[in-house]
Write a protein that holds these residues in place. Structure first.
Motif, mmCIF file in Angstrom:
data_model
loop_
_atom_site.group_PDB
_atom_site.id
_atom_site.type_symbol
_atom_site.label_atom_id
_atom_site.label_comp_id
_atom_site.label_asym_id
_atom_site.label_seq_id
_atom_site.Cartn_x
_atom_site.Cartn_y
_atom_site.Cartn_z
ATOM 1 N N TYR A 74 47.495 41.667 38.735
ATOM 2 C CA TYR A 74 47.322 40.253 38.415
ATOM 3 C C TYR A 74 46.597 40.077 37.077
ATOM 4 O O TYR A 74 47.030 39.312 36.203
ATOM 5 C CB TYR A 74 46.553 39.532 39.529
ATOM 6 C CG TYR A 74 46.349 38.068 39.217
ATOM 7 C CD1 TYR A 74 47.369 37.161 39.455
ATOM 8 C CD2 TYR A 74 45.159 37.611 38.647
ATOM 9 C CE1 TYR A 74 47.207 35.813 39.129
ATOM 10 C CE2 TYR A 74 44.998 36.277 38.315
ATOM 11 C CZ TYR A 74 46.024 35.386 38.557
ATOM 12 O OH TYR A 74 45.864 34.063 38.216
ATOM 13 N N THR A 75 45.484 40.778 36.918
ATOM 14 C CA THR A 75 44.663 40.614 35.716
ATOM 15 C C THR A 75 45.401 41.076 34.468
ATOM 16 O O THR A 75 45.392 40.401 33.428
ATOM 17 C CB THR A 75 43.347 41.395 35.864
ATOM 18 O OG1 THR A 75 42.671 40.954 37.049
ATOM 19 C CG2 THR A 75 42.449 41.213 34.656
ATOM 20 N N LYS A 96 48.112 37.364 34.192
ATOM 21 C CA LYS A 96 47.315 36.502 33.310
ATOM 22 C C LYS A 96 47.773 36.598 31.856
ATOM 23 O O LYS A 96 47.509 35.684 31.065
ATOM 24 C CB LYS A 96 45.827 36.844 33.433
ATOM 25 C CG LYS A 96 45.217 36.380 34.752
ATOM 26 C CD LYS A 96 43.723 36.621 34.820
ATOM 27 C CE LYS A 96 42.938 35.739 33.891
ATOM 28 N NZ LYS A 96 43.003 34.306 34.261
ATOM 29 N N THR A 97 48.445 37.674 31.503
ATOM 30 C CA THR A 97 48.972 37.821 30.139
ATOM 31 C C THR A 97 50.452 37.435 30.056
ATOM 32 O O THR A 97 51.079 37.605 29.018
ATOM 33 C CB THR A 97 48.802 39.266 29.648
ATOM 34 O OG1 THR A 97 49.480 40.156 30.555
ATOM 35 C CG2 THR A 97 47.339 39.648 29.566
ATOM 36 N N GLU A 98 51.012 36.964 31.178
ATOM 37 C CA GLU A 98 52.373 36.443 31.254
ATOM 38 C C GLU A 98 53.450 37.498 31.000
ATOM 39 O O GLU A 98 54.568 37.181 30.594
ATOM 40 C CB GLU A 98 52.556 35.246 30.316
ATOM 41 C CG GLU A 98 51.626 34.083 30.643
ATOM 42 C CD GLU A 98 51.873 32.867 29.772
ATOM 43 O OE1 GLU A 98 52.571 32.984 28.754
ATOM 44 O OE2 GLU A 98 51.362 31.782 30.127
ATOM 45 N N ILE A 129 41.781 33.804 42.383
ATOM 46 C CA ILE A 129 42.384 34.100 41.079
ATOM 47 C C ILE A 129 41.691 33.369 39.930
ATOM 48 O O ILE A 129 42.080 33.534 38.767
ATOM 49 C CB ILE A 129 43.890 33.772 41.077
ATOM 50 C CG1 ILE A 129 44.140 32.306 41.417
ATOM 51 C CG2 ILE A 129 44.627 34.686 42.056
ATOM 52 C CD1 ILE A 129 45.603 31.889 41.316
ATOM 53 N N ASP A 130 40.658 32.592 40.242
ATOM 54 C CA ASP A 130 39.989 31.795 39.208
ATOM 55 C C ASP A 130 38.717 32.428 38.674
ATOM 56 O O ASP A 130 38.236 32.042 37.603
ATOM 57 C CB ASP A 130 39.646 30.406 39.761
ATOM 58 C CG ASP A 130 40.882 29.557 39.997
ATOM 59 O OD1 ASP A 130 41.909 29.813 39.335
ATOM 60 O OD2 ASP A 130 40.825 28.656 40.856
ATOM 61 N N SER A 172 36.225 36.028 37.989
ATOM 62 C CA SER A 172 36.263 37.475 37.768
ATOM 63 C C SER A 172 35.213 38.182 38.611
ATOM 64 O O SER A 172 34.254 37.577 39.086
ATOM 65 C CB SER A 172 36.040 37.796 36.291
ATOM 66 O OG SER A 172 34.722 37.448 35.905
#
Length: 435
Positions: A336-337, A341-343, A382-383, A385
């Motif tokens: 995910y990270t 998050k970097t698409e 997911i919001d 860290s």
């Protein structure tokens, strides 16, 4: 038991996050809607606007029991997987004794039934003692509950034995799951053969050690019609020949691990056992080929190859340390990270690779987060860290180079059959309610 998950968000088919409430009743998803009367529920989970998904499925873990319980146990390994949001895991048979008879297999099954906190499916071996000499009784082991056959940890070295195993597996409608490694091409290698190995003065492992055995097996799979699944694909050559085999109609599926997607041999900072894994971290071009293979459908799913070892074993250099990396507790979070998050990947794709596809390719129950599906669920933050902290692992082991890495997606809750088996919190997860 009536349970409500309120203030949650789920992934819609257009990859958007949709606010919903989820009603769990009698171990299944009873309803999904906007509002329910909270007075009717025995238990309420407030997801606080975070992501709810179907439970993740990991088709490749090592639980080490029996024989190596100082590394991991069925209990600690399944707890670690639940900590990562996995509700179903598939355990490899490189144990002591190897569960290569019906009696030994049933003994492992009994331990799973007693100690596992999530769904654990046990692989049976392809050959007796994991040696490339004599086939196991596949029909008997199938009847005992084996869902697939693998010698993971070692490759099947004899083509004739693999051919016979595939013929038998096709007859039994079971998959052959292959750790592909031609031992005659190892030459005592401990990391990928390349510039970084030369800099560290370490013997290298050629990509052909993996890909040459895949090429052999693909031809045998075409001959026998078996479902052939390749473990932990790591090289661009492997991706290429699997892509070609799929195009030719061979029934082949494969998996990739997070560490091979995130790291290459250039990232190895020191001659230390935490960087030693099998297959090894390959070159940047291999890493790029794996990402491309996921995106174009050549690679079907993501698995962890969770391989725990004791601190004493792994706190050594490459030559002395065993192969292996733990991954159950942070696999989704890494993907995910790094990629969502970097698409690079969409969240919908990641759930497809980590929950839906692994179940589909092995004929397991598929949870699509629909009414009537099993209430195997995970809630991810997911919001915010958090930092990977080995002191908070539920696994007995901590052998990973990702310690200290900042990630998003910490697991807040994991539910198996509607029961909470993990309840944590951002950075401060704790084991509170295992069944």
């Amino acid at each position: 038991m009536n349970l409500l998950i309120k203030n949650s968000r789920i992934i819609s088919h257009d990859n958007q996050l949709t606010p919903v409430q989820i009603w769990v009743k009698d171990q299944v998803i009873h309803a999904i809607g906007e509002q329910f009367d909270e007075k009717t529920f025995d238990q309420i989970i407030d997801a606080k606007g975070q992501l709810v998904t179907q439970g993740l499925v990991d088709v490749h873990v090592h639980l080490r029991e029996p024989g190596f319980t100082y590394k991991e146990t069925i209990k600690t390994g399944s707890q670690a997987a639940s900590r990562g949001g996995f509700t179903t895991i598939c355990a490899m048979p490189n144990l002591d004794p190897v569960p290569d008879t019906v009696e030994r297999f049933k003994q492992v099954q009994n331990s799973i039934a007693q100690d596992a906190v999530n769904h654990v499916l046990q692989y049976a071996p392809i050959t007796k003692g994991l040696r490339s000499e004599e086939l196991v009784d596949q029909a008997g082991l199938k009847d005992a509950g084996a869902f697939a056959f693998t010698n993971d940890g070692v490759g099947v070295q004899t083509a004739g034995i693999m051919y016979l195993a595939m013929k038998e597996a096709a007859k039994n409608k079971r998959a052959i799951v292959a750790h592909t490694e031609d031992e005659s091409l190892l030459f005592n290698g401990v990391m990928h053969k390349g510039k970084r190995a030369e800099e560290l003065g370490l013997p290298g492992i050629m990509s052909a050690t993996e890909s040459s055995q895949i090429a052999r097996d693909l031809l045998l799979a075409e001959e026998t019609g078996v479902h052939y699944h390749v473990c932990h694909v790591s090289s661009k050559e492997s991706v290429r020949i699997i892509r070609q085999a799929k195009a030719a109609g061979v029934h082949v599926t494969c998996e990739v691990c997070p560490h091979h997607l995130l790291l290459a041999d250039d990232d190895i900072k020191e001659n230390h056992g935490y960087w030693k894994m099998n297959p090894p971290l390959r070159a940047k071009e291999d890493q790029a080929a794996l990402i491309e293979g996921l995106l174009d459908g050549t690679i079907d799913c993501i698995s962890t190859d969770h391989a725990p070892h004791s601190f004493a074993e792994k706190n050594q250099d490459f030559l002395k340390s065993p192969f292996g990396i733990v991954g159950s507790e942070y696999a989704f979070q890494l993907i995910y990270t790094t990629f969502v998050k970097t698409e690079v990947f969409t969240l919908e794709q990641v759930i497809q690779w980590m929950a839906i596809n692994p179940a589909e390719i092995f004929g397991l129950p598929v949870n699509r987060l629909d009414i009537g599906d099993p209430a195997d669920l995970a809630v991810f933050d997911i919001d915010h860290s958090y930092t990977v902290d080995e002191k908070k692992f539920l696994s007995k082991a901590e052998n990973t180079p990702f310690i200290g890495k900042k990630l998003f997606g910490d697991t807040l809750y994991t539910l198996v059959d509607g029961k909470i088996v993990w309840q944590g919190g951002n950075q401060n997860g704790s084991l509170v309610n295992f069944r």
